[in-house]
Design a protein around this motif. Structure first.
Motif, PDB file in Angstrom:
ATOM      1  N   ASN A   1      35.747 -41.794 113.089  1.00  0.00           N
ATOM      2  CA  ASN A   1      36.123 -42.996 113.864  1.00  0.00           C
ATOM      3  C   ASN A   1      37.193 -42.659 114.892  1.00  0.00           C
ATOM      4  O   ASN A   1      37.130 -43.115 116.043  1.00  0.00           O
ATOM      5  CB  ASN A   1      36.686 -44.079 112.940  1.00  0.00           C
TER       6      ASN A   1
ATOM      7  N   LYS B   1      35.470 -41.011 117.640  1.00  0.00           N
ATOM      8  CA  LYS B   1      34.570 -41.937 118.346  1.00  0.00           C
ATOM      9  C   LYS B   1      35.344 -42.913 119.221  1.00  0.00           C
ATOM     10  O   LYS B   1      34.984 -43.182 120.355  1.00  0.00           O
ATOM     11  CB  LYS B   1      33.783 -42.773 117.319  1.00  0.00           C
ATOM     12  N   TYR B   2      36.411 -43.486 118.638  1.00  0.00           N
ATOM     13  CA  TYR B   2      37.139 -44.540 119.362  1.00  0.00           C
ATOM     14  C   TYR B   2      38.408 -44.026 120.039  1.00  0.00           C
ATOM     15  O   TYR B   2      39.108 -44.786 120.701  1.00  0.00           O
ATOM     16  CB  TYR B   2      37.470 -45.699 118.410  1.00  0.00           C
TER      17      TYR B   2
ATOM     18  N   ASP C   1      45.107 -41.697 115.779  1.00  0.00           N
ATOM     19  CA  ASP C   1      44.581 -41.285 117.091  1.00  0.00           C
ATOM     20  C   ASP C   1      45.431 -41.917 118.174  1.00  0.00           C
ATOM     21  O   ASP C   1      46.302 -42.749 117.891  1.00  0.00           O
ATOM     22  CB  ASP C   1      43.108 -41.703 117.236  1.00  0.00           C
TER      23      ASP C   1
ATOM     24  N   TYR D   1      31.696 -55.564 110.377  1.00  0.00           N
ATOM     25  CA  TYR D   1      32.621 -56.102 111.375  1.00  0.00           C
ATOM     26  C   TYR D   1      32.939 -55.007 112.395  1.00  0.00           C
ATOM     27  O   TYR D   1      33.293 -53.886 112.027  1.00  0.00           O
ATOM     28  CB  TYR D   1      33.921 -56.604 110.721  1.00  0.00           C
ATOM     29  N   ARG D   2      32.785 -55.294 113.640  1.00  0.00           N
ATOM     30  CA  ARG D   2      33.145 -54.349 114.702  1.00  0.00           C
ATOM     31  C   ARG D   2      33.928 -55.088 115.765  1.00  0.00           C
ATOM     32  O   ARG D   2      33.635 -56.236 116.058  1.00  0.00           O
ATOM     33  CB  ARG D   2      31.906 -53.776 115.388  1.00  0.00           C
ATOM     34  N   VAL D   3      34.902 -54.396 116.351  1.00  0.00           N
ATOM     35  CA  VAL D   3      35.675 -55.026 117.423  1.00  0.00           C
ATOM     36  C   VAL D   3      34.769 -55.163 118.646  1.00  0.00           C
ATOM     37  O   VAL D   3      34.690 -56.207 119.271  1.00  0.00           O
ATOM     38  CB  VAL D   3      36.928 -54.188 117.756  1.00  0.00           C
TER      39      VAL D   3
ATOM     40  N   SER E   1      30.351 -49.689 119.380  1.00  0.00           N
ATOM     41  CA  SER E   1      30.076 -49.081 118.075  1.00  0.00           C
ATOM     42  C   SER E   1      28.639 -48.551 118.033  1.00  0.00           C
ATOM     43  O   SER E   1      28.380 -47.443 117.570  1.00  0.00           O
ATOM     44  CB  SER E   1      30.310 -50.114 116.981  1.00  0.00           C
TER      45      SER E   1
ATOM     46  N   GLY F   1      27.465 -46.027 115.443  1.00  0.00           N
ATOM     47  CA  GLY F   1      28.134 -46.617 114.274  1.00  0.00           C
ATOM     48  C   GLY F   1      27.232 -47.566 113.523  1.00  0.00           C
ATOM     49  O   GLY F   1      26.328 -48.178 114.098  1.00  0.00           O
ATOM     50  N   THR F   2      27.463 -47.697 112.223  1.00  0.00           N
ATOM     51  CA  THR F   2      26.670 -48.615 111.413  1.00  0.00           C
ATOM     52  C   THR F   2      27.467 -49.868 111.070  1.00  0.00           C
ATOM     53  O   THR F   2      26.902 -50.848 110.590  1.00  0.00           O
ATOM     54  CB  THR F   2      26.267 -47.962 110.069  1.00  0.00           C
ATOM     55  N   GLY F   3      28.790 -49.824 111.293  1.00  0.00           N
ATOM     56  CA  GLY F   3      29.633 -50.967 110.921  1.00  0.00           C
ATOM     57  C   GLY F   3      29.967 -50.972 109.438  1.00  0.00           C
ATOM     58  O   GLY F   3      30.531 -51.936 108.915  1.00  0.00           O
TER      59      GLY F   3
ATOM     60  N   GLY G   1      31.285 -47.924 107.860  1.00  0.00           N
ATOM     61  CA  GLY G   1      32.144 -46.771 107.534  1.00  0.00           C
ATOM     62  C   GLY G   1      33.446 -47.161 106.845  1.00  0.00           C
ATOM     63  O   GLY G   1      33.794 -46.603 105.788  1.00  0.00           O
ATOM     64  N   LEU G   2      34.173 -48.137 107.405  1.00  0.00           N
ATOM     65  CA  LEU G   2      35.477 -48.494 106.833  1.00  0.00           C
ATOM     66  C   LEU G   2      35.324 -49.240 105.504  1.00  0.00           C
ATOM     67  O   LEU G   2      36.179 -49.139 104.627  1.00  0.00           O
ATOM     68  CB  LEU G   2      36.286 -49.344 107.821  1.00  0.00           C
TER      69      LEU G   2
HETATM   70  P1  ADP Z   1      31.473 -48.355 112.887  1.00  0.00           P
HETATM   71  O1  ADP Z   1      30.261 -47.732 112.344  1.00  0.00           O
HETATM   72  O2  ADP Z   1      31.203 -49.465 113.835  1.00  0.00           O
HETATM   73  O3  ADP Z   1      32.445 -47.352 113.414  1.00  0.00           O
HETATM   74  P2  ADP Z   1      33.454 -48.844 110.854  1.00  0.00           P
HETATM   75  O4  ADP Z   1      33.388 -49.676 109.619  1.00  0.00           O
HETATM   76  O5  ADP Z   1      33.739 -47.396 110.683  1.00  0.00           O
HETATM   77  O6  ADP Z   1      32.122 -49.096 111.623  1.00  0.00           O
HETATM   78  O7  ADP Z   1      34.561 -49.457 111.803  1.00  0.00           O
HETATM   79  C1  ADP Z   1      34.569 -50.846 112.057  1.00  0.00           C
HETATM   80  C2  ADP Z   1      35.161 -51.142 113.433  1.00  0.00           C
HETATM   81  O8  ADP Z   1      36.562 -50.847 113.427  1.00  0.00           O
HETATM   82  C3  ADP Z   1      34.586 -50.297 114.549  1.00  0.00           C
HETATM   83  O9  ADP Z   1      33.388 -50.834 115.044  1.00  0.00           O
HETATM   84  C4  ADP Z   1      35.697 -50.338 115.585  1.00  0.00           C
HETATM   85  O10 ADP Z   1      35.602 -51.526 116.309  1.00  0.00           O
HETATM   86  C5  ADP Z   1      36.972 -50.413 114.714  1.00  0.00           C
HETATM   87  N1  ADP Z   1      37.627 -49.075 114.579  1.00  0.00           N
HETATM   88  C6  ADP Z   1      37.524 -48.239 113.521  1.00  0.00           C
HETATM   89  N2  ADP Z   1      38.288 -47.143 113.708  1.00  0.00           N
HETATM   90  C7  ADP Z   1      38.907 -47.307 114.899  1.00  0.00           C
HETATM   91  C8  ADP Z   1      39.854 -46.539 115.659  1.00  0.00           C
HETATM   92  N3  ADP Z   1      40.303 -45.361 115.215  1.00  0.00           N
HETATM   93  N4  ADP Z   1      40.268 -47.035 116.836  1.00  0.00           N
HETATM   94  C9  ADP Z   1      39.822 -48.233 117.302  1.00  0.00           C
HETATM   95  N5  ADP Z   1      38.941 -49.003 116.623  1.00  0.00           N
HETATM   96  C10 ADP Z   1      38.486 -48.556 115.451  1.00  0.00           C
END
Ligand code: ADP
Length: 390
Positions: free
Chosen positions: A292, A295-296, A321, A339-341, A346, A351-353, A355-356
């Motif tokens: 992540n 990616k972000y 990061d 949930y994704r911002v 994503s 991304g699958t949404g 991971g976290l």
């Molecule tokens: P995804 O597969 O979309 O990455 P995650 O569950 O890993 O799903 O993350 C959920 C959301 O949290 C992401 O879609 C992103 O919007 C936000 N996010 C996660 N890690 C970061 C990061 N390091 N910086 C900014 N936003 C993040």
């Protein structure tokens, strides 16, 4: 001469006998009175004890209980009822409308008086946090058929309803997530079959899109299987002492290609720390967070992994990061499934949404916690704790 003397003796005797008997009667009477009083006291005590026992019994019930007299005044409530409605005042003698101001409930009470059966009613409380109650109501009749009062039993259905809603949302989200890559694959396959396959440049581009979406489906299914295994508690953790610095090196080497693509520098600042955990699951946690952060994170940025040992027998790890960060209102929600911002971003990043959400589950199954901090524009830092290995 003898007759007057005999008469006096008889009179004295009668007087003595009268007083003796009167005393005896009085003693017996007092005894009887004291026996009656004693009996009444015992009766009262028994009734007080019975009432106290009844209250203990009612208070041990999980369901809220409300008993109204024939004038619809509150006669008795139990503790669960007071807790359900957060009532702290004395309720006896008041009406339901005075106490709760719920017209629906008042209507139910009126209805149940005419219907000689138990009514089952679902009540949604108009509060900030939605709450659902199931109410069973019945009128109480005496032996000659006169209504003595009404009994209402309240079951809190909120948790059940929330679970149902979460499940429905999850099924809707999964279907949506599966449908998007599938319809893309279907569309491009149809276009190829309709003739595009004869144009090498177009067919190569379309086949790449198909490949990317197949990978996305694959990732999604893998993540869904992981989530479902973690949630059902099927995952058996193989706990051992795990050295965290070498583990981070391994994750960095696996994720070097995407980091190089964005010119991101990976920094391992972990001291020698050992956590007690399942190495494969911990790899997943580190990989998801570093992935992540890449990616972000920003192009030519830095991703740092560090940590420390805490006084409470745990270790605290962070993954940081220097990308755009996460808005404050999203910080609490990013660990939720799907949930994704920024949905489009994503998806573009594959991304699958999930991971976290997987990170949180794994960390919690190790008795740890996971959370995030961010100052928008200055990057995001993800923290988690794990038990320290002895
Ligand atoms: P995804 O597969 O979309 O990455 P995650 O569950 O890993 O799903 O993350 C959920 C959301 O949290 C992401 O879609 C992103 O919007 C936000 N996010 C996660 N890690 C970061 C990061 N390091 N910086 C900014 N936003 C993040």
């Amino acid at each position: 001469m003898i007759w007057p003397i005999l008469a006096i003796v008889a009179l004295v005797g009668a007087i003595v006998i009268h007083f003796v008997w009167r005393g005896k009667f009085q003693r017996q009477h007092r005894q009887l009175q004291s026996d009656i009083e004693d009996f009444q006291r015992r009766q009262q005590q028994t009734s007080v004890d019975a009432k106290a026992q009844q209250q203990v019994l009612f208070n041990s019930m999980l369901e809220g209980l409300l008993l109204l007299d024939r004038n619809r005044k509150i006669y008795l409530v139990n503790r669960a009822f007071k807790n359900l409605f957060d009532l702290k005042i004395e309720l006896r003698g008041k009406t339901v409308m005075e106490v709760l101001r719920l017209h629906e409930l008042q209507e139910l009470i009126e209805r149940v008086e005419t219907e000689k059966q138990v009514l089952d009613y679902e009540l949604k409380l108009p509060e900030l946090n939605e709450r659902w109650l199931q109410v069973n109501a019945a009128a109480i009749f005496n032996s000659v058929g006169e209504r003595e009062g009404t009994i209402l039993v309240f079951h809190d259905l909120t948790r059940l309803r929330q679970l149902e809603r979460t499940r429905e949302e999850f099924v809707a989200n999964v279907s949506h997530e599966l449908r998007t890559p599938l319809s893309l694959i279907k569309g491009y396959v149809e276009t190829l079959l309709d003739g595009a396959r004869h144009q090498p440049e177009i067919s190569e581009r379309f086949l790449k899109i198909i490949e990317r979406n197949t990978q996305r489906l694959d990732l999604l299914i893998q993540d869904l299987l992981t989530i479902s295994a973690l949630e059902s508690g099927q995952v058996k953790l193989n706990i051992q002492a795990v050295e965290l610095r070498p583990l981070t090196d391994k994750i960095f080497s696996d994720l070097k290609p995407p980091a190089d693509n964005k010119n991101i520098t990976l920094l391992n600042q972990l001291p020698d720390l050992k956590a007690s955990g399942d190495i494969h699951r911990l790899e997943q946690v580190f990989a998801n967070l570093v992935d992540n952060a890449i990616k972000y994170g920003r192009v030519q940025g830095h991703v740092t992994v560090g940590g420390r040992s805490l006084d409470n027998g745990k270790v605290e790890i962070f993954v940081q990061d220097d990308g755009p960060g996460i808005p404050a209102e999203a910080l609490d929600r990013i660990f939720e499934r799907f949930y994704r911002v920024d949905k489009a971003r994503s998806r573009d990043q594959g991304g699958t949404g999930l991971g976290l959400s997987i990170v949180k589950h794994i960390v919690q199954s190790h008795n740890g916690e996971a959370w995030a901090k961010s100052e928008p524009g200055k990057g995001a830092t993800f923290f988690f704790t794990l038990p320290q290995a002895k």
